[in-house]
Design a protein around this motif. Structure first.
Motif, short mmCIF file in Angstrom:
data_model
loop_
_atom_site.label_atom_id
_atom_site.label_comp_id
_atom_site.label_asym_id
_atom_site.label_seq_id
_atom_site.Cartn_x
_atom_site.Cartn_y
_atom_site.Cartn_z
N MET A 184 0.84 -1.20 0.00
CA MET A 184 0.00 0.00 0.00
C MET A 184 0.88 1.25 0.00
SD MET A 184 -3.06 0.98 2.66
CE MET A 184 -4.08 2.43 2.40
N LYS A 185 0.39 2.35 -0.51
CA LYS A 185 1.13 3.59 -0.55
C LYS A 185 1.45 4.08 0.87
CE LYS A 185 -0.85 5.54 -4.80
NZ LYS A 185 -1.52 6.71 -5.36
N SER A 186 2.49 4.96 0.98
CA SER A 186 2.74 5.63 2.24
C SER A 186 1.56 6.54 2.55
CB SER A 186 4.03 6.44 2.17
OG SER A 186 3.88 7.53 1.27
N VAL A 187 1.36 6.85 3.83
CA VAL A 187 0.21 7.65 4.23
C VAL A 187 0.22 9.01 3.54
CG1 VAL A 187 -1.01 8.69 6.18
CG2 VAL A 187 0.08 6.47 6.45
N ASP A 188 1.41 9.62 3.41
CA ASP A 188 1.51 10.95 2.79
C ASP A 188 1.00 10.97 1.36
OD1 ASP A 188 2.34 12.67 4.75
OD2 ASP A 188 4.47 12.38 4.37
N SER A 189 1.14 9.85 0.64
CA SER A 189 0.78 9.84 -0.77
C SER A 189 -0.65 9.37 -1.04
CB SER A 189 1.76 8.95 -1.54
OG SER A 189 1.66 7.60 -1.09
N ILE A 190 -1.39 9.01 0.02
CA ILE A 190 -2.75 8.51 -0.16
C ILE A 190 -3.69 9.67 -0.50
CG2 ILE A 190 -4.74 7.49 1.03
CD1 ILE A 190 -2.81 5.77 2.58
N GLY A 191 -4.52 9.45 -1.51
CA GLY A 191 -5.56 10.40 -1.89
C GLY A 191 -6.92 9.77 -1.78
N PRO A 192 -7.98 10.53 -2.01
CA PRO A 192 -9.35 9.99 -1.89
C PRO A 192 -9.59 8.73 -2.69
CG PRO A 192 -9.41 12.37 -2.14
CD PRO A 192 -8.00 11.96 -2.38
N ALA A 193 -9.12 8.70 -3.95
CA ALA A 193 -9.38 7.55 -4.82
C ALA A 193 -8.73 6.28 -4.30
CB ALA A 193 -8.89 7.85 -6.23
N ASP A 194 -7.63 6.42 -3.53
CA ASP A 194 -6.93 5.24 -3.03
C ASP A 194 -7.71 4.50 -1.96
OD1 ASP A 194 -4.49 5.59 -4.57
OD2 ASP A 194 -4.11 7.33 -3.29
N VAL A 195 -8.68 5.16 -1.36
CA VAL A 195 -9.50 4.52 -0.33
C VAL A 195 -10.97 4.48 -0.72
CG1 VAL A 195 -7.94 4.93 1.61
CG2 VAL A 195 -9.56 6.72 0.93
N GLY A 196 -11.22 4.60 -2.02
CA GLY A 196 -12.58 4.44 -2.51
C GLY A 196 -13.47 5.64 -2.36
N LEU A 197 -12.88 6.84 -2.20
CA LEU A 197 -13.68 8.06 -2.03
C LEU A 197 -13.58 8.94 -3.26
CD1 LEU A 197 -12.77 9.22 1.59
CD2 LEU A 197 -14.52 7.61 0.88
N LYS A 198 -14.53 9.83 -3.38
CA LYS A 198 -14.43 10.94 -4.32
C LYS A 198 -14.72 12.21 -3.54
CE LYS A 198 -19.23 10.80 -5.95
NZ LYS A 198 -20.12 10.69 -7.13
N GLU A 199 -14.10 13.29 -3.93
CA GLU A 199 -14.28 14.55 -3.21
C GLU A 199 -15.72 15.02 -3.33
OE1 GLU A 199 -12.43 19.06 -2.96
OE2 GLU A 199 -11.43 17.48 -4.10
N GLU A 200 -16.30 15.39 -2.18
CA GLU A 200 -17.67 15.88 -2.17
C GLU A 200 -17.69 17.39 -2.40
OE1 GLU A 200 -20.83 14.38 -1.78
OE2 GLU A 200 -19.53 12.77 -2.41
N THR A 201 -18.49 17.83 -3.36
CA THR A 201 -18.59 19.25 -3.63
C THR A 201 -20.01 19.76 -3.46
OG1 THR A 201 -18.94 18.78 -5.98
CG2 THR A 201 -16.67 19.19 -5.26
N SER A 202 -20.97 18.87 -3.24
CA SER A 202 -22.37 19.28 -3.12
C SER A 202 -22.79 19.34 -1.66
CB SER A 202 -23.27 18.28 -3.86
OG SER A 202 -24.64 18.55 -3.56
#
Length: 211
Positions: A1-19
């Motif tokens: 798995m990636k280092s914690v610093d390099s983890i983004g939303p997509a790496d944990v099954g999320l997408k950024e919420e804008t609504s």
């Protein structure tokens, strides 16, 4: 798995919420919230992985929601803002322990800042780095937390909530603290779990986690 610093939303099954209408729940397949539920602004808690050594979880915050001041006794915690902006206020206990006449305990300010993704991982330790902290969502945001060891009440690692009473001079109750004119302190009073702390479970949809 990636280092914690390099983890983004997509790496944990999320997408950024804008609504604002979704209040941070749209990516979890939860039923559409009623208007009343949206106003109450629940925080979504996702249990990613847990074992005897550590807990990995995600908190998804609607704008303006808060996790009140609480502690992580004997624990190290890695926190990574995955998207959005989060205000963090944190304390460490003054050592040796200092109590007021009314039994509040003295703590020293450790962190008071805004974290906006992308940013580096924050780390708190059992006695340093802001072991007692409060999160306030400035925008819709998500935070990945890794706690080691896990909360365990029988082992003395119980989550306790506090109310803080900042006091930079600290002459109250006959207690004198020399801070060199730079450090700030607060009295912390233990409280019950806040009734308005509203969390609901979400489903983890990212890749499997292995130790």
């Amino acid at each position: 798995m990636k280092s914690v610093d390099s983890i983004g939303p997509a790496d944990v099954g999320l997408k950024e919420e804008t609504s604002d209408d979704d209040r941070g729940h749209g990516m979890f397949g939860l039923q559409r919230l009623s208007r009343v539920a949206k106003w109450s602004q629940p925080i979504t808690y996702i249990d990613v992985y847990e074992c005897d050594s550590f807990t990995m979880c995600i908190f998804c915050f609607p704008t303006s929601s808060v996790i009140p001041l609480h502690d992580h006794p004997g624990m190290t915690v890695f926190s990574k803002v995955l998207y959005g902006s989060l205000h963090v206020k944190a304390y460490d206990w003054v050592e040796p322990a200092v109590l007021s006449k009314t039994k509040e305990m003295l703590a020293k300010f450790a962190v008071d800042k805004v974290l906006t993704a992308p940013c580096v991982t924050s780390v708190l330790y059992p006695n340093a780095g802001g072991n007692l902290h409060c999160f306030t969502a400035l925008t819709s945001c998500a935070v990945l937390d890794i706690l080691t060891p896990t909360y365990n009440e029988q082992a003395g690692r119980k989550c306790t909530y506090y109310h803080d009473y900042p006091d930079s001079k600290l002459s109250a109750s006959g207690v004198e603290v020399k801070d060199g004119g730079t450090e700030e302190y607060a009295w912390l009073s233990e409280i019950e779990t806040p009734e308005d702390l509203y969390m609901r479970p979400g489903q983890y949809t990212g890749p499997a986690i292995r130790e």
